[in-house]
Design a protein around this motif. Structure first.
Motif, PDB file in Angstrom:
ATOM      1  N   ILE A  30       0.819  -1.131   0.256  1.00  0.00           N
ATOM      2  CA  ILE A  30       0.049   0.398   0.274  1.00  0.00           C
ATOM      3  C   ILE A  30       0.762   1.552   0.031  1.00  0.00           C
ATOM      4  CG2 ILE A  30      -1.744   0.914   0.776  1.00  0.00           C
ATOM      5  CD1 ILE A  30      -2.581  -1.642   2.190  1.00  0.00           C
ATOM      6  N   ASP A 151      -6.472   3.676   4.290  1.00  0.00           N
ATOM      7  CA  ASP A 151      -6.324   2.546   3.768  1.00  0.00           C
ATOM      8  C   ASP A 151      -6.007   1.143   4.413  1.00  0.00           C
ATOM      9  OD1 ASP A 151      -7.306   2.625   1.630  1.00  0.00           O
ATOM     10  OD2 ASP A 151      -5.395   2.993   0.544  1.00  0.00           O
ATOM     11  N   LYS A 154      -7.769  -0.928   6.797  1.00  0.00           N
ATOM     12  CA  LYS A 154      -9.291  -0.617   5.687  1.00  0.00           C
ATOM     13  C   LYS A 154      -8.609  -1.914   4.993  1.00  0.00           C
ATOM     14  CE  LYS A 154     -11.598   0.185   1.653  1.00  0.00           C
ATOM     15  NZ  LYS A 154     -11.200   2.100   0.752  1.00  0.00           N
ATOM     16  N   HIS A 155      -7.346  -2.345   4.607  1.00  0.00           N
ATOM     17  CA  HIS A 155      -6.541  -2.820   4.164  1.00  0.00           C
ATOM     18  C   HIS A 155      -6.789  -4.410   4.878  1.00  0.00           C
ATOM     19  CE1 HIS A 155      -4.561  -5.602   1.216  1.00  0.00           C
ATOM     20  NE2 HIS A 155      -3.928  -6.251   2.324  1.00  0.00           N
TER      21      HIS A 155
END
Length: 435
Positions: A30, A151, A154-155
């Motif tokens: 990411i 993020d 969230k991953h």
RNA sequence: GCGAUUGUGGCGAAGUGGUUAACGCACCGGGUUGUGGUCUCGGCAUACGUGGGUUCGAUCCCCAUCAGUCGCCCCA
């Protein structure tokens, strides 16, 4: 037991280490998407770097620093957080030079050290992932970086998360606010908790996020820092809010939220879990803007923004929600040996298979075949290569597919010299009809 | 720094002021001398955190200490 690990440290054993690898590699993926580059700095630095960078009045410096004098009588400290070291490196290596792309987006993953009582989600040696962005005052840096943090979580399919933001304004406006706040609190001095009394003059903003019930009551009527922002800070904060809103990112504003570290200004944020299991450890990620730290550490005036989060706490959260780590228990083959005489050929066979890219384990303990098959089964091996004295004599090896249960044999020499032709054929012959 | 709680073989977990400290899991071996989740029989192990004290005697009682766990402070 003669030796044991020091208090607050942990051994990450097989079984556990795979989780770490998974988390780290996912995070790196990411980070790559967001174009952050890794930086690795020393685990220890001059004591003063942290003392100055983190803030003398912070608890981290005043009571949690893991420091000592080395043989050269230098006062050094194990890093209690990542930012100071990265800033030092940024300055020392002149990463602010014109040839570098700006802003410079860096991340780090590694152990940090704080001398405190260990408990759930808190150790003396723990691990943090953090990012720092240098060289841009653009509010969209604030937003992008917060989005990155979101993020990352969230991953891992984390839910029950909340983004909370606030603005501390510029150093000047904060001074003004500080004065007003002290004036407001002074009449209540006697009612304040002991900690808050101590903090009133040293770092009055910290009184705002006191956990003490009475303090909370008093603080309710305190002036809001947002009312003291100057024009630039106000617009900066508005811009941050506008972007978050435009991207439909839910967030809350908590005007009483401050920072334990002293170097922040303008936007600060936390990601908080609302899961009750976390209690006092609800904050899983925290960060913000620090526009004067680089200069403080001896570099040119450089705006910056960053955050950090603890990997132990992340793992704890994943544990709580029963996260399924992808299992990578790929074992292509297990080599079963029957009889001492085949030991050396088994070594060669194992080696040849590995040279051809297979993941292979073999028997070293010369147990009876049934036990060896059981082990192969337990290790989730796809194939079992059996070599006994009969096979050795005939220069062959038996190969069984544990899924289909089918077995075949193959010539050793052929396997060694023409693997790429023999192996696929072999696999095919072990497939069950109609599958 | 403060508070609570725990500490028995590799892991989990009984138990008692007194001859050989259960059991389960794991592991090892056997069940017609070379084939895999089950079953069965047997074995295994430097086990009562450490140091004192009470006692004729302590794993079990007391004190200290170390360590783990959890909470507070603070933080990630």
């Amino acid at each position: 037991m003669t030796y044991q690990k020091l208090k607050g440290t942990a051994d990450i054993l097989p079984g556990e280490s795979e989780k770490w690898q998974y988390i780290e590699s996912s995070a790196r993926d990411i980070l790559k998407q967001y174009q952050f580059k890794e930086i690795r700095t020393p685990l220890f630095e001059q004591f003063d770097l942290f003392a100055r960078g983190v803030g003398e009045t912070s608890d981290i410096v005043s009571k949690e620093m893991y420091d000592f004098y080395d043989k050269g009588d230098r006062r050094v400290a194990l890093r209690p957080e990542g930012t100071a070291g990265v800033v030092r490196s940024y300055v020392e290596n002149k990463l602010f030079a014109p040839e570098y792309h700006r802003p410079m987006k860096l991340y780090y993953i590694g152990p940090m050290f704080r001398y405190e009582r260990p408990q759930s989600g808190r150790q003396r040696q723990f691990h943090q992932l953090g990012v720092e962005v240098f060289g841009s005052k653009n509010a969209s840096v604030d937003v992008e970086t917060m989005l990155l943090a979101l993020d990352l979580f969230k991953h891992f399919q984390l839910t029950d998360l909340k983004l909370v933001i606030n603005s501390l304004g510029s150093n000047e406006s904060r001074q003004l606010y500080r004065k007003e706040l002290i004036e407001f609190l002074e009449p209540h001095f006697e009612e304040l908790s002991k900690d808050s009394k101590d903090r009133l003059y040293k770092n009055p903003l910290r009184v705002l996020d006191s956990k003490d019930k009475k303090d909370k009551e008093i603080v309710k009527g305190a002036p809001s820092i947002l009312d003291y922002l100057d024009e630039d800070s106000k617009e900066h904060f508005e811009s941050v809010k506008r972007m978050l809103t435009a991207m439909t990112i839910p967030f809350e504003i908590d005007t009483n939220m401050v920072r334990g570290l002293d170097y922040y200004n303008d936007t600060i944020f936390e990601i908080i879990t609302t899961n009750p299991k976390f209690g006092a450890n609800a904050t899983i990620c925290a960060g913000g803007r620090y526009d004067s730290l680089v200069e403080e550490v001896g570099g040119p005036s450089t705006p910056a923004f960053g955050f950090g989060f603890g990997l132990e706490r992340l793992i704890l959260m994943l544990e709580h929600m029963g996260f399924d780590y992808p299992v990578s228990s790929l074992l292509d083959a297990y080599v079963v040996t029957i009889g001492e005489a085949v030991n050396e050929e088994a070594a060669k066979l194992t080696h040849e298979l590995r040279q051809n890219g297979l993941s292979v384990e073999r028997e070293f303990m010369s147990r009876k075949p049934a036990k060896q098959f059981k082990t192969a089964d337990k290790l989730n091996a796809r194939l079992v290569f059996t070599i006994g004295e009969t096979e050795l004599k005939e220069r062959k090896v038996r190969v069984k597919d544990l899924t289909s249960g089918l077995e075949n044999e193959v010539d050793l020499e052929e396997l060694y010299t023409r693997f790429s032709e023999v192996y696929p054929t072999l696999l095919k012959s072990l497939e069950k009809e109609g599958e």
